[in-house]
Design a protein around this motif. Sequence first.
Motif, PDB file in Angstrom:
ATOM      1  N   SER A   1      45.574 -25.939 -27.941  1.00  0.00           N
ATOM      2  CA  SER A   1      45.911 -26.318 -26.565  1.00  0.00           C
ATOM      3  C   SER A   1      44.754 -27.052 -25.904  1.00  0.00           C
ATOM      4  N   TRP A   2      45.115 -27.922 -24.976  1.00  0.00           N
ATOM      5  CA  TRP A   2      44.101 -28.653 -24.208  1.00  0.00           C
ATOM      6  C   TRP A   2      43.275 -27.686 -23.372  1.00  0.00           C
ATOM      7  N   HIS A   3      41.964 -27.826 -23.440  1.00  0.00           N
ATOM      8  CA  HIS A   3      41.042 -26.973 -22.706  1.00  0.00           C
ATOM      9  C   HIS A   3      40.335 -27.818 -21.657  1.00  0.00           C
ATOM     10  N   THR A   4      40.518 -27.479 -20.384  1.00  0.00           N
ATOM     11  CA  THR A   4      39.948 -28.295 -19.303  1.00  0.00           C
ATOM     12  C   THR A   4      38.425 -28.272 -19.292  1.00  0.00           C
TER      13      THR A   4
ATOM     14  N   THR B   1      32.276 -25.139 -28.387  1.00  0.00           N
ATOM     15  CA  THR B   1      33.616 -25.662 -28.649  1.00  0.00           C
ATOM     16  C   THR B   1      34.732 -24.767 -28.137  1.00  0.00           C
ATOM     17  N   ARG B   2      34.421 -23.551 -27.705  1.00  0.00           N
ATOM     18  CA  ARG B   2      35.389 -22.551 -27.241  1.00  0.00           C
ATOM     19  C   ARG B   2      36.304 -22.071 -28.360  1.00  0.00           C
TER      20      ARG B   2
ATOM     21  N   SER C   1      41.313 -30.166 -27.669  1.00  0.00           N
ATOM     22  CA  SER C   1      41.490 -28.739 -27.924  1.00  0.00           C
ATOM     23  C   SER C   1      40.211 -28.209 -28.570  1.00  0.00           C
ATOM     24  N   PRO C   2      40.033 -26.892 -28.632  1.00  0.00           N
ATOM     25  CA  PRO C   2      38.828 -26.340 -29.265  1.00  0.00           C
ATOM     26  C   PRO C   2      38.625 -26.820 -30.694  1.00  0.00           C
ATOM     27  N   LEU C   3      39.681 -26.850 -31.499  1.00  0.00           N
ATOM     28  CA  LEU C   3      39.519 -27.280 -32.886  1.00  0.00           C
ATOM     29  C   LEU C   3      39.184 -28.754 -32.988  1.00  0.00           C
ATOM     30  N   GLU C   4      39.726 -29.555 -32.097  1.00  0.00           N
ATOM     31  CA  GLU C   4      39.404 -30.979 -32.107  1.00  0.00           C
ATOM     32  C   GLU C   4      37.931 -31.195 -31.801  1.00  0.00           C
ATOM     33  N   LEU C   5      37.418 -30.507 -30.783  1.00  0.00           N
ATOM     34  CA  LEU C   5      36.010 -30.668 -30.441  1.00  0.00           C
ATOM     35  C   LEU C   5      35.118 -30.124 -31.553  1.00  0.00           C
TER      36      LEU C   5
END
Length: 598
Positions: free
Chosen positions: A365-368, A187-188, A381-385
Amino acid sequence: MAETLSNEAAGDRGRQRRLADGELMRAAPSVTTVRNWVRAWRNQGLLGLVDGRALRHIAKWDRIDERYRATAELVVAALDGDRSTVSIGEIDRRIRVELHRAGHRDVVTPQRVTAQYLAHLKHGIGATTRSQRSRAGRTVSGTASFPAIRPGQIVAIDATRADNLVYDPLFGRPFSVEILTAIDVATRVILALRVVPRSADGIDAGLLLYDVCRPFSMLVQGTTISDWRWAGLPDTLDVSDIAVTIGRRRVAPDLSTLQGEHRIPSVLPDAIRADHGSIFLSDHFRALLHEFGIDLLLSRGSKPTDNPHVERWHETLQRAVQQLPGYKGRNTSERGRLVAAEALITAAELEQYLRRFVALDYHRSWHTGLVLGADPTARTSPLELWDVMLDVTGRIDVPQRPDLIYQFLPIRWLRVGVAGAEYRNMVFDSRVLADFRNVAIGRFRAQDAAVPFHFDPHDLSRIWFRHPETGEIHPIPWRGALLTDAPMTETILDGLRQRIRDRGGNHILFRGSAQRQILDELTELTTGSAPPVDWTSKLSAAARRVQQSRTDHADAVGAAARTPIAEADTADALSDVPDLWPADDLLDRPWPHLEDEP
């Protein structure tokens, strides 16, 4: 076909460059080569198309007796770096001795092929004891990577130099620090972050793992932002407040405002991905991984691409640190003349700033690099995933206690006498030790009358004792702690003892003088006009380590006061989740003792 391949190679820029550099003799195969390929395919199938040099050693090793090869693997595996490495001839002798003991006296092997086989095995474990110890670290875990498909499956950790100078309150000068980070690969999400003095040690790596296993929380109220603090039981974002949808599926938390509680999730990792840094191969760190059942996946030497997620995070750190005073760039060509003259922040303030950056910026933040299989175009974003994956895998809470930190500290076995417990001429004592002075042999371990103490090499102003009857953790202070404000770490203690030896050692010592001399040396080094050059950096690093250690233990004490855990709730959680420690020990163990005794 040869003509077709030649025409294709003419338009292949990569192949043409390799041809110009001399790496290839010709751009495309000749007619004869293609004809030989077809003939080999007809005769042997796919095996005929394999380079014969790659198969040569297979047939060669088959000439050696299978019993010899099996014994050779065991003998060579015993060279783990702790024993001195030996020659090929000695390895062969040991193998034949083992075969003779096993009753295999008819084993005959070809001399040259056997020597080549043993050289091949020895090359696999490393030619030097250092390389053997490094590769032995892989025995704790797997030697190959695997894809991370859920939170906590693989956690990548690494250390990097902070490209910012920080302020040293002890000497009023700038100095450099390192940043330790643990990132969840799937998830980063940044699970833990520490700012430590250069260079980090095995205790720092162990405490980073401690941060991974404990949950954090940060509160934003108006313009006030709290630091990361222990949040009680591990938790994720509140998934009941869903705002973002993908199609008909509601998966993401509401990130429209910074106000409120910001959770930093915690996990017990399945595996740790790290490089061959000495801190990750230290005995202390590997013992922790073994205790918690965590695999250690080591990157190949000089291959940072084996750990790309944390390396990419180091690039993201540049976005954060460039906003701060004291940014010195990645090398001297980027450094300004006035860097050291700026009003710098301290190492603790840098850590606080980076943790806020993680919670309020990076995690949101959006993570590509994050892609959802159901909708590859969705920006997450990392938390969303993290929440999306938890929706599939379920909650991964691990029951914890605030005294978790003591499982990540080494233990020292000391005898408790009338004066207290003595460790390297430092005496630790407290009223709680009254019943354990001169205990009988076998009370705590069979071979002697020693008592176990939890020991923090980063702060020797106290050690900790767990009472065997109540289970409470009691701090046992050093008798000289109230007489000096100097940072006392094991590194400083080693240096002080060396200075005492240089002054005359045992010839000037008398009963009770060791503690006084240690205090005298500390006073001279910290309050004198100018400490020796080699001691300035040591004392600065020690001051930072002591500050971090006391913060960690204060967090544990504060967590005990804030988040009591009901035994019934803990028992229910334990039924679904692997234990960090035996369940009976967890349920019966009370909270740590919260009062420092004189």
